[in-house]
Write a protein that holds these residues in place. Structure first.
Motif, mmCIF file in Angstrom:
data_model
loop_
_atom_site.group_PDB
_atom_site.id
_atom_site.type_symbol
_atom_site.label_atom_id
_atom_site.label_comp_id
_atom_site.label_asym_id
_atom_site.label_seq_id
_atom_site.Cartn_x
_atom_site.Cartn_y
_atom_site.Cartn_z
ATOM 1 N N PHE A 90 41.937 -21.402 -6.723
ATOM 2 C CA PHE A 90 43.125 -22.239 -6.607
ATOM 3 C C PHE A 90 43.357 -22.688 -5.165
ATOM 4 C CE2 PHE A 90 47.896 -22.677 -6.591
ATOM 5 C CZ PHE A 90 47.893 -23.879 -7.277
ATOM 6 N N LEU A 94 43.504 -26.652 -3.949
ATOM 7 C CA LEU A 94 44.595 -27.269 -3.203
ATOM 8 C C LEU A 94 44.132 -27.784 -1.843
ATOM 9 C CD1 LEU A 94 47.721 -24.970 -3.845
ATOM 10 C CD2 LEU A 94 47.213 -27.211 -4.818
ATOM 11 N N LEU A 107 52.851 -24.339 -0.863
ATOM 12 C CA LEU A 107 52.697 -24.699 -2.274
ATOM 13 C C LEU A 107 51.866 -23.668 -3.013
ATOM 14 C CD1 LEU A 107 53.178 -26.794 -4.504
ATOM 15 C CD2 LEU A 107 51.067 -27.943 -3.762
ATOM 16 N N PHE A 108 50.794 -23.192 -2.375
ATOM 17 C CA PHE A 108 49.938 -22.170 -2.999
ATOM 18 C C PHE A 108 50.745 -20.911 -3.321
ATOM 19 C CE2 PHE A 108 47.419 -18.306 -2.366
ATOM 20 C CZ PHE A 108 46.451 -18.466 -3.352
ATOM 21 N N VAL A 111 53.323 -21.527 -6.206
ATOM 22 C CA VAL A 111 52.737 -21.688 -7.542
ATOM 23 C C VAL A 111 52.298 -20.336 -8.097
ATOM 24 C CG1 VAL A 111 50.825 -22.693 -8.842
ATOM 25 C CG2 VAL A 111 52.053 -24.083 -7.172
ATOM 26 N N LEU A 114 55.302 -18.672 -9.233
ATOM 27 C CA LEU A 114 55.760 -19.316 -10.461
ATOM 28 C C LEU A 114 55.020 -18.776 -11.682
ATOM 29 C CD1 LEU A 114 57.477 -21.515 -11.846
ATOM 30 C CD2 LEU A 114 55.609 -23.120 -11.390
ATOM 31 N N ALA A 115 53.731 -18.478 -11.517
ATOM 32 C CA ALA A 115 52.953 -17.934 -12.634
ATOM 33 C C ALA A 115 53.547 -16.610 -13.109
ATOM 34 C CB ALA A 115 51.498 -17.751 -12.207
#
Length: 424
Positions: A90, A94, A107-108, A111, A114-115
């Protein structure tokens, strides 16, 4: 044996030990609930029927099963991100699309977080009891929609601030990151408590007059007592203190007003005021400040050790950026610190006991017990939980433990055999 292999072995041992410990705790919990399923606890007699108690026990068993699957799913995700190559894949994706700048790193990290959030939210929804639209999986309220949104916003700010401080490049970046994140966490707590619930003034009448006089009597400065929709306010006691200073509001649910008599409502308010005093202020935040300082210190240390990344399945040729390091260290902390959760919860339970010790002096402790029992009677409060499971899975004791604590803290000369039984 090199350092990378040693760290990898320790990480995997702790990870699979987490799985084993979680399964063991679930078995203990299931055994405790099944053993007490066919008899309503003495303190809830007259409040909960046997059929309702059995239904609550079955719902709790189901929710605990879902909770164990959720825990297993989180650990599987940790494996996929580390030894499964998820972090490498990932991050490379990105970087190829957006470059390797600060925005990509933030952002990494967000995210990946968020998972985990999606997984936990999914299982929380699965664990809900559709008949009552409430979850027996969670023993302490996560807060209203307003507070959840504010917490998400502050989480984004915290991650962004930490990685921004790190990108400055000074050797003491982690101290700056700790100070900024601590300020944001405290700010998030204050904002969440202030905007938590939509409320409306309590209707004028005998109850409002009595509660206002009660607050004045115990010296609690506030804007008075307000009411909230019981479906929106999920506080474990049916009472919530919103705001700070003279802008505080004492919020009670419509359900609590309907179910409890005035003396019991006063007792529940007194208990929540005690909780409020021990949950706010410097002493309440001190454990977090100490632990977060250690967290950032260790983050700075491990970020310079190649064996740390190799021990988590990252190849030596991979270009590790700050966002990747923050994620990897957070994953490692999640795995290694799981056995220490009871210590954190024990500190919170102690604060809860101190709050009860102060509040039991202000009101009739029998009313506090009967109020706790009545309000918890339709929220699976009669279910007998395993103490060891509870200390790993809840920041707050269940209603049965709170009732026993209040009885123990009551003035000795007022105690009488079975006097703590609630009046139905």
């Amino acid at each position: 044996m090199n350092d990378a292999l040693i760290f990898e072995s320790l990480f995997l041992i702790f990870l699979f030990a987490n799985i084993a410990l979680g399964f063991y705790l679930y078995l203990r919990e299931a055994k405790s609930i099944r053993e007490h399923r066919n008899k309503v606890p003495h303190v809830f007699s007259g409040l909960v029927s046997l059929d309702a108690h059995k239904a609550a026990s079955d719902a709790r068993l189901y929710a605990d099963k879902v909770n164990e699957i959720r825990h297993l799913s989180n650990l599987v995700l940790v494996l996929l991100l580390t030894f499964g190559g998820g972090v490498t894949w990932f991050s490379t994706l990105l970087t190829n699309q957006l470059g390797s700048g600060l925005f990509t790193q933030i952002l990494f990290a967000l995210v990946v977080a968020l998972a985990f959030l999606v997984i936990n939210a999914l299982f929380l929804a699965i664990a809900k009891n559709p008949e009552k639209n409430s979850s027996y999986l969670i023993l302490r309220n996560f807060g209203s929609t307003r507070s959840k949104v504010s917490n998400v916003v502050f989480f984004v700010l915290i991650v962004s601030a930490v990685l921004t401080c790190w990108s400055i490049g000074v050797s003491s970046w982690w101290i700056l990151a700790w100070a900024v994140s601590a300020a944001l966490v405290i700010g998030a707590s204050m904002v969440s408590r202030t905007v938590a619930y939509p409320v409306h003034p309590l209707a004028d009448g005998e109850l409002k007059s009595r509660l206002d006089k009660f607050l004045e009597k115990i010296g609690f400065e506030s804007q008075g007592v307000f009411a909230a929709d019981s479906d929106r306010l999920g506080s474990g006691s049916g009472v919530f203190i919103s705001g700070f200073g003279t802008n505080k509001k004492v919020i009670v649910t419509e359900s609590l007003i309907e179910r409890l008599n005035p003396s019991e409502i006063e007792a529940m308010i007194a208990n929540e005021i005690g909780q409020y005093k021990f949950q706010t202020g410097f002493k309440a935040y001190l454990p977090y400040l100490i632990l977060s300082f250690i967290f950032f210190g260790l983050l700075a240390y491990f970020s310079t050790k190649p064996w740390f990344f190799q021990g988590l399945g990252i190849s030596s040729g991979f270009d590790v950026n700050h966002g990747v390091v923050l994620v990897l260290f957070s994953l490692a902390a999640y795995v290694f610190l799981f056995p220490l959760i009871p210590l954190r919860n024990a500190l919170l339970w102690k604060a809860e006991e101190n709050a009860e010790r102060s509040s039991v002096k202000l009101v009739d402790w029998n009313a506090m017990i009967s109020g706790t029992a009545k309000f918890a009677s339709d929220k699976a409060g009669s279910v007998t939980l395993d103490p060891l499971y509870l200390v790993f899975n809840s920041t707050r004791t269940d209603s049965m433990h709170r009732i026993m604590d209040i009885q123990h803290l009551a003035p000795r000369h007022t105690r009488q055999r079975d006097s703590w039984l609630p009046n139905a």
